[in-house]
Scaffold this motif. Structure first.
Motif, PDB file in Angstrom:
ATOM      1  N   CYS A 139     139.386 -75.999  30.281  1.00  0.00           N
ATOM      2  CA  CYS A 139     140.183 -76.856  31.036  1.00  0.00           C
ATOM      3  C   CYS A 139     141.150 -75.250  30.701  1.00  0.00           C
ATOM      4  N   GLU A 140     141.145 -74.645  30.022  1.00  0.00           N
ATOM      5  CA  GLU A 140     142.292 -73.450  30.323  1.00  0.00           C
ATOM      6  C   GLU A 140     141.792 -72.122  30.556  1.00  0.00           C
ATOM      7  N   ASN A 141     140.478 -72.091  31.073  1.00  0.00           N
ATOM      8  CA  ASN A 141     140.359 -71.374  32.393  1.00  0.00           C
ATOM      9  C   ASN A 141     140.762 -71.706  33.775  1.00  0.00           C
ATOM     10  N   SER A 142     141.242 -72.841  33.572  1.00  0.00           N
ATOM     11  CA  SER A 142     141.062 -73.099  34.867  1.00  0.00           C
ATOM     12  C   SER A 142     142.506 -72.936  35.667  1.00  0.00           C
ATOM     13  N   PHE A 143     143.392 -72.612  34.619  1.00  0.00           N
ATOM     14  CA  PHE A 143     144.629 -72.307  34.657  1.00  0.00           C
ATOM     15  C   PHE A 143     144.192 -70.913  35.797  1.00  0.00           C
ATOM     16  N   ALA A 144     143.902 -69.692  34.716  1.00  0.00           N
ATOM     17  CA  ALA A 144     143.574 -68.386  35.214  1.00  0.00           C
ATOM     18  C   ALA A 144     142.566 -68.436  36.036  1.00  0.00           C
ATOM     19  N   GLU A 145     141.877 -69.418  36.797  1.00  0.00           N
ATOM     20  CA  GLU A 145     141.701 -68.965  38.236  1.00  0.00           C
ATOM     21  C   GLU A 145     142.541 -69.544  39.303  1.00  0.00           C
ATOM     22  N   LYS A 146     143.597 -70.162  38.620  1.00  0.00           N
ATOM     23  CA  LYS A 146     145.017 -70.771  39.516  1.00  0.00           C
ATOM     24  C   LYS A 146     145.575 -69.960  39.683  1.00  0.00           C
ATOM     25  N   ALA A 147     145.775 -68.978  39.123  1.00  0.00           N
ATOM     26  CA  ALA A 147     146.300 -67.734  38.746  1.00  0.00           C
ATOM     27  C   ALA A 147     148.231 -69.182  38.734  1.00  0.00           C
ATOM     28  N   SER A 148     148.285 -69.944  37.579  1.00  0.00           N
ATOM     29  CA  SER A 148     148.806 -70.741  36.491  1.00  0.00           C
ATOM     30  C   SER A 148     149.525 -70.051  35.504  1.00  0.00           C
ATOM     31  N   ASN A 149     149.883 -70.910  34.724  1.00  0.00           N
ATOM     32  CA  ASN A 149     150.365 -70.493  33.466  1.00  0.00           C
ATOM     33  C   ASN A 149     150.037 -72.122  32.779  1.00  0.00           C
ATOM     34  N   SER A 150     149.555 -71.915  32.217  1.00  0.00           N
ATOM     35  CA  SER A 150     148.556 -73.106  31.312  1.00  0.00           C
ATOM     36  C   SER A 150     149.622 -73.792  30.206  1.00  0.00           C
ATOM     37  N   PRO A 151     150.536 -74.761  31.018  1.00  0.00           N
ATOM     38  CA  PRO A 151     151.263 -75.827  30.195  1.00  0.00           C
ATOM     39  C   PRO A 151     150.366 -75.852  28.838  1.00  0.00           C
ATOM     40  N   ILE A 152     149.459 -76.146  27.952  1.00  0.00           N
ATOM     41  CA  ILE A 152     148.675 -76.736  27.500  1.00  0.00           C
ATOM     42  C   ILE A 152     148.069 -76.455  26.250  1.00  0.00           C
ATOM     43  N   PHE A 153     148.380 -74.734  26.709  1.00  0.00           N
ATOM     44  CA  PHE A 153     147.641 -73.568  25.832  1.00  0.00           C
ATOM     45  C   PHE A 153     147.284 -73.897  24.127  1.00  0.00           C
ATOM     46  N   SER A 154     148.311 -74.686  24.223  1.00  0.00           N
ATOM     47  CA  SER A 154     148.550 -74.569  22.640  1.00  0.00           C
ATOM     48  C   SER A 154     147.416 -75.520  22.062  1.00  0.00           C
ATOM     49  N   GLY A 155     147.705 -77.121  23.086  1.00  0.00           N
ATOM     50  CA  GLY A 155     146.420 -77.694  23.172  1.00  0.00           C
ATOM     51  C   GLY A 155     145.238 -77.371  22.738  1.00  0.00           C
ATOM     52  N   ASN A 156     145.277 -76.619  24.104  1.00  0.00           N
ATOM     53  CA  ASN A 156     143.776 -75.951  24.133  1.00  0.00           C
ATOM     54  C   ASN A 156     142.770 -75.422  23.798  1.00  0.00           C
ATOM     55  N   LYS A 157     143.818 -74.791  22.964  1.00  0.00           N
ATOM     56  CA  LYS A 157     143.438 -74.266  21.577  1.00  0.00           C
ATOM     57  C   LYS A 157     143.239 -74.809  20.147  1.00  0.00           C
ATOM     58  N   ALA A 158     144.014 -75.599  19.823  1.00  0.00           N
ATOM     59  CA  ALA A 158     143.539 -76.451  18.805  1.00  0.00           C
ATOM     60  C   ALA A 158     142.271 -76.531  19.099  1.00  0.00           C
ATOM     61  N   VAL A 159     142.108 -77.556  20.104  1.00  0.00           N
ATOM     62  CA  VAL A 159     140.470 -78.068  19.837  1.00  0.00           C
ATOM     63  C   VAL A 159     139.393 -77.647  20.713  1.00  0.00           C
ATOM     64  N   HIS A 160     139.301 -76.587  20.984  1.00  0.00           N
ATOM     65  CA  HIS A 160     139.000 -75.425  20.548  1.00  0.00           C
ATOM     66  C   HIS A 160     138.512 -74.245  19.257  1.00  0.00           C
ATOM     67  N   ASP A 161     139.214 -74.149  19.125  1.00  0.00           N
ATOM     68  CA  ASP A 161     139.012 -73.579  16.971  1.00  0.00           C
ATOM     69  C   ASP A 161     138.411 -74.819  16.406  1.00  0.00           C
ATOM     70  N   LEU A 162     139.141 -75.942  16.129  1.00  0.00           N
ATOM     71  CA  LEU A 162     138.508 -77.187  15.862  1.00  0.00           C
ATOM     72  C   LEU A 162     137.670 -77.228  15.879  1.00  0.00           C
ATOM     73  N   SER A 163     137.286 -77.238  17.083  1.00  0.00           N
ATOM     74  CA  SER A 163     135.481 -77.675  18.050  1.00  0.00           C
ATOM     75  C   SER A 163     134.267 -76.636  17.017  1.00  0.00           C
ATOM     76  N   VAL A 164     135.468 -75.323  16.559  1.00  0.00           N
ATOM     77  CA  VAL A 164     134.281 -74.191  16.318  1.00  0.00           C
ATOM     78  C   VAL A 164     134.098 -74.399  14.935  1.00  0.00           C
ATOM     79  N   VAL A 165     135.473 -74.930  14.283  1.00  0.00           N
ATOM     80  CA  VAL A 165     135.584 -75.036  12.336  1.00  0.00           C
ATOM     81  C   VAL A 165     134.337 -76.248  12.216  1.00  0.00           C
ATOM     82  N   LEU A 166     134.551 -77.422  13.166  1.00  0.00           N
ATOM     83  CA  LEU A 166     133.524 -78.958  13.155  1.00  0.00           C
ATOM     84  C   LEU A 166     132.101 -77.889  13.564  1.00  0.00           C
ATOM     85  N   GLN A 167     132.011 -76.666  14.514  1.00  0.00           N
ATOM     86  CA  GLN A 167     130.402 -76.774  14.625  1.00  0.00           C
ATOM     87  C   GLN A 167     130.016 -75.650  13.301  1.00  0.00           C
ATOM     88  N   SER A 168     130.729 -74.789  12.900  1.00  0.00           N
ATOM     89  CA  SER A 168     130.038 -73.989  12.088  1.00  0.00           C
ATOM     90  C   SER A 168     130.222 -75.110  10.349  1.00  0.00           C
TER      91      SER A 168
END
Length: 174
Positions: A139-168
């Protein structure tokens, strides 16, 4: 006088027992969180949930899974709200792709992870947590591909990072 001494001893034993349990709970959280790449996020997430005071390692994994789910739902709600007012077609397309990613996280990845934890099948929990993190990152990468700033960066980061914690943490169950 004997009653006072007895009450004092009983109180001291109770306090000692309580603090030992509290210390061991914090120790379990810290020990397991040290095995994740996001120690502070892990500790904060687990300590903020009252279930962690009695949780074992699978219980800690469940708490983190619930946190991933809650943050994913909040991010999905944010995406839906943004879609109602977006004027830029490029941004709209990226947000629509994120709707798909977050529905996958909420409807498939995290429920599978929770089920796997409850059924003592950590391999599937690890894979599902990895998938959830990948969806948030896509989801976050789709904004970079479209040359748009991500309006949901913090949500994407939190979900990603919490998922990594869960994985660990789920990996510790293997």
């Amino acid at each position: 006088m004997t009653k006072i001494i007895s009450l004092f001893i009983l109180d001291a034993v109770f306090c000692f027992t309580f603090f030992t349990v509290s210390y061991s709970d914090i120790n379990l959280i810290q020990t397991n969180c040290k095995k994740t790449p996001f120690y502070d996020l892990c500790v904060l997430t687990l300590k903020s949930d009252p279930r962690s005071s009695t949780a074992d390692v699978p219980g800690l994994a469940r708490i983190v899974a619930d946190s991933v789910n809650a943050k994913a739902i909040a991010t999905l709600n944010q995406i839906s709200a943004l879609l109602k007012s977006v004027k830029d077609p490029t941004l709209e397309k990226a947000l629509e792709g994120c709707i798909v990613s977050y529905n996958t996280i909420i409807q498939a990845d995290i429920p599978v992870a929770i089920d796997a934890i409850e059924k003592n099948n950590p391999k599937f929990a690890v894979q599902s947590a990895t998938d959830a993190g990948n969806e948030a990152q896509a989801c976050e990468n789709s904004f970079a591909e479209k040359a748009s700033n991500s309006p949901i960066f913090s949500g994407n980061k939190a979900v990603h990072d919490l998922s990594v914690v869960l994985q660990s943490i789920a990996s510790l169950l293997l």
